[in-house]
Design an enzyme around this catalytic site. Structure first.
Site, mmCIF file in Angstrom:
data_model
loop_
_atom_site.group_PDB
_atom_site.id
_atom_site.type_symbol
_atom_site.label_atom_id
_atom_site.label_comp_id
_atom_site.label_asym_id
_atom_site.label_seq_id
_atom_site.Cartn_x
_atom_site.Cartn_y
_atom_site.Cartn_z
ATOM 1 N N SER A 144 4.073 -6.916 6.425
ATOM 2 C CA SER A 144 3.165 -7.900 7.027
ATOM 3 C C SER A 144 3.477 -8.025 8.511
ATOM 4 C CB SER A 144 3.398 -9.243 6.329
ATOM 5 O OG SER A 144 2.912 -10.324 7.095
ATOM 6 N N TYR A 157 7.600 -16.745 3.428
ATOM 7 C CA TYR A 157 6.863 -15.467 3.468
ATOM 8 C C TYR A 157 7.470 -14.547 4.544
ATOM 9 C CZ TYR A 157 2.630 -12.462 3.519
ATOM 10 O OH TYR A 157 1.745 -11.412 3.442
HETATM 11 P P1 NAP Z 1 -2.892 -11.326 -3.082
HETATM 12 O O1 NAP Z 1 -3.436 -12.566 -3.542
HETATM 13 O O2 NAP Z 1 -1.614 -11.497 -2.357
HETATM 14 O O3 NAP Z 1 -2.847 -10.262 -4.294
HETATM 15 C C1 NAP Z 1 -1.686 -9.852 -4.857
HETATM 16 C C2 NAP Z 1 -1.819 -9.680 -6.357
HETATM 17 O O4 NAP Z 1 -0.500 -9.776 -6.891
HETATM 18 C C3 NAP Z 1 -2.667 -10.723 -7.078
HETATM 19 O O5 NAP Z 1 -3.475 -10.093 -8.035
HETATM 20 C C4 NAP Z 1 -1.626 -11.594 -7.704
HETATM 21 O O6 NAP Z 1 -2.062 -12.279 -8.865
HETATM 22 C C5 NAP Z 1 -0.557 -10.592 -8.040
HETATM 23 N N1 NAP Z 1 0.724 -11.196 -8.332
HETATM 24 C C6 NAP Z 1 1.232 -12.377 -7.865
HETATM 25 N N2 NAP Z 1 2.435 -12.595 -8.378
HETATM 26 C C7 NAP Z 1 2.720 -11.560 -9.192
HETATM 27 C C8 NAP Z 1 3.812 -11.225 -10.031
HETATM 28 N N3 NAP Z 1 4.898 -12.002 -10.111
HETATM 29 N N4 NAP Z 1 3.765 -10.076 -10.755
HETATM 30 C C9 NAP Z 1 2.683 -9.289 -10.687
HETATM 31 N N5 NAP Z 1 1.615 -9.540 -9.913
HETATM 32 C C10 NAP Z 1 1.630 -10.666 -9.182
HETATM 33 O O7 NAP Z 1 -3.886 -10.580 -2.179
HETATM 34 P P2 NAP Z 1 -3.808 -9.561 -0.949
HETATM 35 O O8 NAP Z 1 -4.220 -10.346 0.232
HETATM 36 O O9 NAP Z 1 -4.587 -8.389 -1.388
HETATM 37 O O10 NAP Z 1 -2.287 -9.133 -0.689
HETATM 38 C C11 NAP Z 1 -1.686 -7.997 -1.199
HETATM 39 C C12 NAP Z 1 -0.366 -7.758 -0.482
HETATM 40 O O11 NAP Z 1 -0.615 -7.581 0.900
HETATM 41 C C13 NAP Z 1 0.621 -8.920 -0.587
HETATM 42 O O12 NAP Z 1 1.934 -8.415 -0.677
HETATM 43 C C14 NAP Z 1 0.415 -9.650 0.731
HETATM 44 O O13 NAP Z 1 1.539 -10.389 1.104
HETATM 45 C C15 NAP Z 1 0.179 -8.496 1.644
HETATM 46 N N6 NAP Z 1 -0.504 -8.785 2.903
HETATM 47 C C16 NAP Z 1 -1.742 -9.387 2.914
HETATM 48 C C17 NAP Z 1 -2.381 -9.567 4.149
HETATM 49 C C18 NAP Z 1 -3.737 -10.184 4.264
HETATM 50 O O14 NAP Z 1 -4.186 -10.417 5.397
HETATM 51 N N7 NAP Z 1 -4.428 -10.469 3.191
HETATM 52 C C19 NAP Z 1 -1.769 -9.138 5.314
HETATM 53 C C20 NAP Z 1 -0.518 -8.556 5.243
HETATM 54 C C21 NAP Z 1 0.101 -8.368 4.033
HETATM 55 P P3 NAP Z 1 -2.607 -13.797 -8.691
HETATM 56 O O15 NAP Z 1 -4.006 -13.672 -8.168
HETATM 57 O O16 NAP Z 1 -2.524 -14.381 -10.053
HETATM 58 O O17 NAP Z 1 -1.687 -14.497 -7.719
HETATM 59 C C1 GCO Z 2 -0.659 -16.258 7.622
HETATM 60 C C2 GCO Z 2 -1.350 -15.059 7.059
HETATM 61 C C3 GCO Z 2 -0.442 -13.854 7.035
HETATM 62 C C4 GCO Z 2 -1.155 -12.668 6.507
HETATM 63 C C5 GCO Z 2 -0.467 -11.377 6.713
HETATM 64 C C6 GCO Z 2 -0.201 -11.050 8.148
HETATM 65 O O1 GCO Z 2 -0.757 -17.314 7.042
HETATM 66 O O2 GCO Z 2 -0.062 -16.106 8.711
HETATM 67 O O3 GCO Z 2 -1.891 -15.286 5.812
HETATM 68 O O4 GCO Z 2 0.722 -14.151 6.405
HETATM 69 O O5 GCO Z 2 -1.468 -12.827 5.166
HETATM 70 O O6 GCO Z 2 0.657 -11.221 5.894
HETATM 71 O O7 GCO Z 2 0.181 -9.709 8.259
#
Ligand code: NAP
Ligand code: GCO
Length: 259
Positions: A144, A157
């Protein structure tokens, strides 16, 4: 030979019923990989399976909590029997809690660390022996912006994703000799349900992100597919312990100058 092909590869993407994980899995499938995913809830796995099927992808879905070591070991044993040895692992499952540090309970902090940091360790450890036996494997940890930067309300986080960056470098160091590459993919601010609360019209965070991003837009899950395919393919065989940030330039930019 196409160095970016994933033909014949088996990929496990954790938490890939929707969002970033699903987009990465769909990209892998287009490049020829067999897709396996897990999620914590049965209804999510069923929803995910239906969505993959709609896209013409025959995915294999499992219900498993990535923090439960026995359940993870049992799932990997089942996958090995039912589908085959995993070639590519994406540690994508994660949660975020946006709570000011002074108000955050230790139990809430621990839960984020458990899913976002301990989870990738547990799943990587379960998958690595199969890769070591094959003398080939790819592990991609979803990091992230918070692997590098701090921000109000996301202490747990940021601690977890900063830790995941260092876990990536450490596993790359330990498993490189077995021809396993462990890299991180660091998405910037991406349009997903996770960021939906920050993108509501009129929310000041929306303006903030657009002005902090040289590309002047939020990223899409499709923006992550090419970089993930690169890290999963033979094209990246000498890339190890690297974090590839896919952020539209946020980490390179000090922010818009005041006029
Ligand atoms: P998300 O809501 O973080 O999706 C992650 C999935 O993991 C969900 O289906 C969630 O289920 C599942 N999950 C949660 N706890 C779990 C567990 N203990 N065991 C198995 N599965 C579990 O959506 P996302 O935004 O697509 O994020 C995916 C990854 O990218 C995460 O690691 C997040 O931190 C990272 N990320 C996201 C962003 C962004 O801008 N969105 C940016 C940087 C990094 P539930 O729906 O039931 O929680
Ligand atoms: C926040 C955002 C981030 C993003 C992402 C950034 O609250 O600052 O949700 O944490 O999800 O991980 O790369």
């Amino acid at each position: 030979m196409n160095k970016f092909s994933l033909e014949g590869k088996i990929a496990l993407v954790t938490g890939a019923s929707y969002g970033i994980g699903m987009a990465i899995a769909k990209g892998f499938a287009e490049s020829g990989a067999t897709i396996i995913f897990n999620d914590i809830k049965t209804d999510l796995v069923e929803k995910g399976l239906a969505e993959y099927e709609k896209c013409g992808i025959k995915a294999h879905g499992y219900v498993c909590d990535v923090t439960d070591e026995d359940a993870v070991n049992a799932m990997i044993a089942r996958i090995t029997k039912e589908v085959g040895v995993i070639d590519i692992l994406v540690n994508n499952a994660g949660i975020i809690k946006r709570i000011p540090a002074l108000e955050m309970k230790a139990s809430e902090f621990r839960q984020v660390i458990d899913i976002d940091l301990n989870g990738p360790f547990i799943v990587s450890k379960a998958v690595a022996p199969g890769m070591i036996a094959k003398k080939k494997g790819k592990i991609i940890n979803i990091c992230s912006m918070m692997s590098e930067l701090g921000r109000e309300t996301v202490s747990a986080y940021a601690a977890a994703k900063g830790g995941l960056k260092m876990l990536t470098k450490n596993l790359a160091s330990e498993w490189g000799e077995f021809n396993i590459q462990v890299n991180g993919l660091g998405p910037g601010y991406i349009e997903t349900p996770q960021t939906a609360p920050l993108r509501v019209p009129g929310h000041p965070f929306n303006e903030f992100i657009i002005s902090k991003t040289p590309a002047a837009r939020w990223g899409t899950t499709a923006d992550l597919q090419g970089p993930a395919i690169f890290l999963a393919s033979d094209a990246s065989d000498f890339v190890n312990g690297h974090i590839l940030y896919v952020d539209g330039g946020i980490l390179a930019y000090i922010g818009k100058q005041p006029k």
